[in-house]
Design a protein around this motif. Sequence first.
Motif, PDB file in Angstrom:
ATOM      1  N   THR A 104      21.717 -87.190  94.399  1.00  0.00           N
ATOM      2  CA  THR A 104      22.351 -88.106  93.440  1.00  0.00           C
ATOM      3  C   THR A 104      23.766 -87.666  93.064  1.00  0.00           C
ATOM      4  O   THR A 104      24.714 -88.461  93.078  1.00  0.00           O
ATOM      5  N   LYS A 105      23.895 -86.387  92.753  1.00  0.00           N
ATOM      6  CA  LYS A 105      25.192 -85.872  92.345  1.00  0.00           C
ATOM      7  C   LYS A 105      26.216 -86.051  93.465  1.00  0.00           C
ATOM      8  O   LYS A 105      27.377 -86.349  93.219  1.00  0.00           O
ATOM      9  N   LEU A 108      27.399 -89.609  93.703  1.00  0.00           N
ATOM     10  CA  LEU A 108      28.414 -89.890  92.673  1.00  0.00           C
ATOM     11  C   LEU A 108      29.771 -89.314  93.083  1.00  0.00           C
ATOM     12  O   LEU A 108      30.817 -89.947  92.892  1.00  0.00           O
ATOM     13  N   ASN A 179      22.891 -90.332  79.456  1.00  0.00           N
ATOM     14  CA  ASN A 179      22.854 -88.910  79.139  1.00  0.00           C
ATOM     15  C   ASN A 179      24.247 -88.594  78.585  1.00  0.00           C
ATOM     16  O   ASN A 179      25.226 -88.854  79.293  1.00  0.00           O
ATOM     17  N   ILE A 209      19.974 -93.171  86.938  1.00  0.00           N
ATOM     18  CA  ILE A 209      18.967 -92.163  87.292  1.00  0.00           C
ATOM     19  C   ILE A 209      17.818 -92.057  86.275  1.00  0.00           C
ATOM     20  O   ILE A 209      16.723 -91.627  86.614  1.00  0.00           O
ATOM     21  N   TYR A 210      18.068 -92.484  85.024  1.00  0.00           N
ATOM     22  CA  TYR A 210      16.993 -92.409  84.008  1.00  0.00           C
ATOM     23  C   TYR A 210      16.294 -93.755  83.796  1.00  0.00           C
ATOM     24  O   TYR A 210      15.621 -93.950  82.788  1.00  0.00           O
ATOM     25  N   SER A 239      15.069 -87.180  91.044  1.00  0.00           N
ATOM     26  CA  SER A 239      14.962 -85.976  90.212  1.00  0.00           C
ATOM     27  C   SER A 239      14.190 -86.197  88.917  1.00  0.00           C
ATOM     28  O   SER A 239      13.289 -85.430  88.586  1.00  0.00           O
ATOM     29  N   LYS A 240      14.579 -87.226  88.169  1.00  0.00           N
ATOM     30  CA  LYS A 240      14.028 -87.392  86.819  1.00  0.00           C
ATOM     31  C   LYS A 240      12.707 -88.154  86.862  1.00  0.00           C
ATOM     32  O   LYS A 240      11.737 -87.766  86.227  1.00  0.00           O
TER      33      LYS A 240
HETATM   34  C1  LIG Z   1      23.326 -88.942  84.146  1.00  0.00           C
HETATM   35  C2  LIG Z   1      23.018 -88.089  85.323  1.00  0.00           C
HETATM   36  N1  LIG Z   1      23.441 -88.488  86.535  1.00  0.00           N
HETATM   37  C3  LIG Z   1      23.215 -87.750  87.629  1.00  0.00           C
HETATM   38  C4  LIG Z   1      22.547 -86.546  87.563  1.00  0.00           C
HETATM   39  C5  LIG Z   1      22.379 -85.731  88.813  1.00  0.00           C
HETATM   40  O1  LIG Z   1      21.100 -85.750  89.301  1.00  0.00           O
HETATM   41  P1  LIG Z   1      20.642 -84.808  90.484  1.00  0.00           P
HETATM   42  O2  LIG Z   1      20.353 -83.489  89.881  1.00  0.00           O
HETATM   43  O3  LIG Z   1      19.433 -85.445  91.014  1.00  0.00           O
HETATM   44  O4  LIG Z   1      21.721 -84.737  91.487  1.00  0.00           O
HETATM   45  C6  LIG Z   1      22.088 -86.080  86.326  1.00  0.00           C
HETATM   46  C7  LIG Z   1      21.414 -84.783  86.234  1.00  0.00           C
HETATM   47  O5  LIG Z   1      21.267 -84.202  85.198  1.00  0.00           O
HETATM   48  C8  LIG Z   1      22.329 -86.883  85.176  1.00  0.00           C
HETATM   49  O6  LIG Z   1      21.911 -86.494  83.966  1.00  0.00           O
END
Ligand SMILES: Cc1ncc(COP(=O)(O)O)c(C=O)c1O
Length: 389
Positions: A104-105, A108, A179, A209-210, A239-240
Amino acid sequence: MIYLIDHMVSERMRGVKGSPTVRLSGLVAELRARGENVISLAIGEPDFPTPAHIVEAAKKALDEGFTRYTPSRGIGELREAIAEKSQQENGIQCGPENVMVSPTKHALFAATLAFSGAGEDVLLPDPGWVSYLPMVQMANARPVPVPCVEEDGFQMTPEAVGERITPKARMIIVNTPNNPTGSVYDLESLKGIADLAEDHDLVIVTDEIYERILYGESHHSIASFPGAFERTVTINGFSKTYAMTGWRLGWAVAPGHLLDPMSTVQEHSITCATSFAQKGGVAALRGPEGPVEEMVRKFARRREVMVKGMNEIPGLSCQEPQGAFYAWVSYEDPIKSLDFSEMLLEKALVAVIPGGAFGDEGEGYIRLSFATSQDNVREALKRIREVLS
Ligand SMILES: Cc1ncc(COP(=O)(O)O)c(C=O)c1O
């Protein structure tokens, strides 16, 4: 020999700070190694194990020798599962050709590199997740924080966005559920933002992601609005929702003209997501939903304990988060959030994230994760109450 460190570091990286959440996790580990009984409410990951059927699917893939590179955008069966999910749950008209599997990161970061650069502006929420701003800086673009204030439920209002759009604006980042504030954007705000993006020809990068961790509110995807898909990259991940943080697996859904440049970034950086993790991803999306629902039920109970407890401590106050698993707590002391957090770590042995780490608007707040047991939440509340009274 003395090295001139600054000279060796690229100009682009000099002003970029490391991740406060990652750094704090390291600090907590150090304190624990020294025998300190630290409770960490700092981490942003579910404290549950990955559901067994997902683990089994990855193990099977390993046993079967599924250990090589995959196509850069991900294996076909996972892209199909993601496309189906995006259509059915998010109302996004897309197919597997619109999907790129990626941590995910990294998805982005690929979007930020693909759609912004020198001399260009990126609007982002303030407070907002800690990595958006550094990503924009690393792309050499200029971050333009949009204040998300308590009176507006911590959402970027279309008015606040409109006031900050410059002729150089290229991209806007939306994050719902949010977040650190737990805010879930309402339909009206999202439509307003989508209209502005159209008027000013901006790419929308929406981080959802949430989306499954909700407490009564409904989640809306901008890409489902008529006409919005063509300028929207929807980012999501495992992840979440499925407690799979270490698997490093997520995805982007976008029209071809936006996905292609992101794919180019991926081809020249990580190549593809981990092969056997992708098989786990298929099992997650195709498998039973019971474990996810059970996890969210547990988060909901902890949320109640956390919010009630925080509001009972003199000098602290907290709105109910509508999604994600964080309490966004304001404190009355006129000190910086970093000092307030350090004081809590030192005196209460409770680790929290200073609100200032999420942007200037985060000053006066701390973020506490309730992705930890109810016992931990209660003990942390007790310790904080003792220190503050
Ligand atoms: C808002 C948000 N986007 C993206 C991510 C990234 O997720 P990942 O760890 O799966 O790459 C997080 C992780 O904390 C997050 O809180």
